[in-house]
Design a protein around this motif. Structure first.
Motif, short mmCIF file in Angstrom:
data_model
loop_
_atom_site.label_atom_id
_atom_site.label_comp_id
_atom_site.label_asym_id
_atom_site.label_seq_id
_atom_site.Cartn_x
_atom_site.Cartn_y
_atom_site.Cartn_z
N LEU A 250 -3.37 -2.74 -8.36
CA LEU A 250 -4.78 -1.72 -8.33
C LEU A 250 -5.40 -2.46 -6.38
O LEU A 250 -5.76 -4.14 -5.99
CB LEU A 250 -5.87 -1.82 -9.22
CG LEU A 250 -7.21 -1.36 -8.81
CD1 LEU A 250 -7.18 0.22 -8.53
CD2 LEU A 250 -8.38 -1.11 -9.75
N LEU A 251 -5.13 -1.51 -5.45
CA LEU A 251 -6.37 -2.00 -4.07
C LEU A 251 -7.31 -1.46 -4.16
O LEU A 251 -7.50 -0.16 -4.99
CB LEU A 251 -5.17 -1.19 -2.99
CG LEU A 251 -4.04 -1.23 -3.12
CD1 LEU A 251 -4.32 -1.01 -1.63
CD2 LEU A 251 -3.70 -2.90 -2.93
N SER A 252 -8.94 -2.36 -4.24
CA SER A 252 -10.15 -2.39 -5.03
C SER A 252 -11.46 -2.94 -4.32
O SER A 252 -10.78 -2.89 -3.10
CB SER A 252 -9.66 -3.39 -6.27
OG SER A 252 -11.77 -2.91 -6.71
N ILE B 217 -3.12 -2.76 -15.73
CA ILE B 217 -2.99 -3.07 -14.41
C ILE B 217 -2.91 -4.99 -14.28
O ILE B 217 -3.44 -5.84 -14.95
CB ILE B 217 -4.61 -3.75 -14.02
CG1 ILE B 217 -5.61 -1.71 -13.95
CG2 ILE B 217 -5.00 -3.49 -11.78
CD1 ILE B 217 -4.53 -1.19 -12.55
N ASP B 218 -1.44 -5.33 -13.62
CA ASP B 218 -1.21 -7.05 -13.59
C ASP B 218 -2.03 -7.91 -12.80
O ASP B 218 -2.11 -8.87 -12.58
CB ASP B 218 0.01 -6.18 -12.68
CG ASP B 218 0.75 -6.44 -14.14
OD1 ASP B 218 0.75 -6.83 -15.40
OD2 ASP B 218 2.04 -5.41 -14.53
N ALA B 219 -2.63 -7.23 -11.21
CA ALA B 219 -3.34 -7.86 -10.31
C ALA B 219 -4.11 -7.02 -9.85
O ALA B 219 -3.83 -5.65 -9.65
CB ALA B 219 -1.97 -8.31 -9.53
N VAL B 220 -5.12 -7.31 -8.54
CA VAL B 220 -6.02 -6.70 -8.27
C VAL B 220 -6.28 -7.20 -7.18
O VAL B 220 -6.27 -8.99 -6.66
CB VAL B 220 -7.67 -7.13 -8.44
CG1 VAL B 220 -8.42 -6.25 -7.44
CG2 VAL B 220 -7.60 -6.60 -10.50
N VAL B 221 -5.97 -5.94 -5.78
CA VAL B 221 -6.26 -7.02 -4.81
C VAL B 221 -7.40 -6.62 -3.78
O VAL B 221 -7.19 -4.78 -3.89
CB VAL B 221 -4.89 -6.41 -3.60
CG1 VAL B 221 -5.22 -7.09 -2.07
CG2 VAL B 221 -3.69 -7.83 -3.85
N ALA B 222 -8.44 -6.63 -3.00
CA ALA B 222 -9.25 -6.58 -2.73
C ALA B 222 -8.87 -6.00 -1.18
O ALA B 222 -8.67 -6.36 -0.01
CB ALA B 222 -10.71 -7.42 -2.32
N ASP C 66 5.32 -10.52 -3.41
CA ASP C 66 6.47 -11.28 -3.70
C ASP C 66 6.86 -11.62 -5.17
O ASP C 66 7.32 -11.94 -6.18
CB ASP C 66 5.93 -12.17 -2.85
CG ASP C 66 6.70 -11.24 -1.34
OD1 ASP C 66 7.56 -10.31 -1.71
OD2 ASP C 66 7.11 -11.94 -0.47
N ARG C 67 4.91 -11.97 -5.84
CA ARG C 67 4.89 -12.89 -6.64
C ARG C 67 5.47 -11.97 -7.95
O ARG C 67 6.17 -12.43 -8.84
CB ARG C 67 3.43 -13.48 -6.69
CG ARG C 67 3.30 -14.02 -8.35
CD ARG C 67 1.85 -14.86 -8.69
NE ARG C 67 0.97 -14.06 -8.55
CZ ARG C 67 0.21 -13.19 -8.71
NH1 ARG C 67 0.54 -13.10 -10.61
NH2 ARG C 67 -1.06 -12.59 -9.14
N LEU C 68 4.87 -11.11 -8.25
CA LEU C 68 5.14 -10.06 -8.93
C LEU C 68 6.25 -9.46 -9.28
O LEU C 68 7.05 -9.49 -10.22
CB LEU C 68 4.52 -8.13 -9.20
CG LEU C 68 2.74 -9.06 -9.29
CD1 LEU C 68 1.92 -7.78 -9.05
CD2 LEU C 68 2.05 -9.59 -11.23
#
Length: 153
Positions: free
Chosen positions: A110-112, A127-132, A145-147
């Protein structure tokens, strides 16, 4: 060409909905579905996805549900918009795909506008990860890359 002709031609091909109900639909780890209202943000994210050697598929929230019925990408990047809710209508469909796959696939980013973890922001367990935001390669590419790496390794 009349509408009747068009319907006849498309009727000869399996539609996305029919394929999406097939539990044998394979996950394509090379594809990343990029979903967001802003075409500019979708282009930025697509370029970052390409830097990871993956194939972006860009959709608006309104057209993404149809795309999800036809494929299981390795990852989905959701642009949550100003309030993190632009893609909420897609969460149940993504959750269904994850149940079909038997794993946490596709991975969901999720881009947040807010920082934190999915749990600390009170987001869905899908949601696995949040990127600000702002969206930059330095922030987003390592997460992609990590996911994708987690599912390959």
């Amino acid at each position: 060409m009349s509408p009747t002709d068009r319907e006849t031609r498309t009727a000869d091909h399996p539609n996305a909905a029919a394929r999406g109900t097939d539990a044998g639909l394979a996950t394509d780890f090379s594809q990343v579905l990029v979903i967001g209202r802003s075409p500019i943000n979708r282009v930025v994210v697509a370029k970052i996805v390409e830097k990871s050697g993956l194939k972006p598929i860009s959709e608006s929230p309104e057209t993404a549900a149809k795309a999800l019925r036809g494929l299981i990408p390795g990852a989905v990047v959701l642009d949550g918009g100003a309030d993190n809710k632009d893609c909420d209508a897609l969460i149940s469909g993504i959750d269904a795909l994850r149940r079909i796959s038997g794993k946490a696939l596709p991975s969901v980013i999720l881009l947040s506008t807010k920082t934190g973890t999915p749990e600390s922001l009170g987001l869905s367990s899908v949601i696995d990860a949040v990127v600000a935001k702002p969206i930059t390669p330095e922030r987003l590419q390592p997460v992609i890359d990590r996911l994708i790496g987690l599912v390959h390794g």
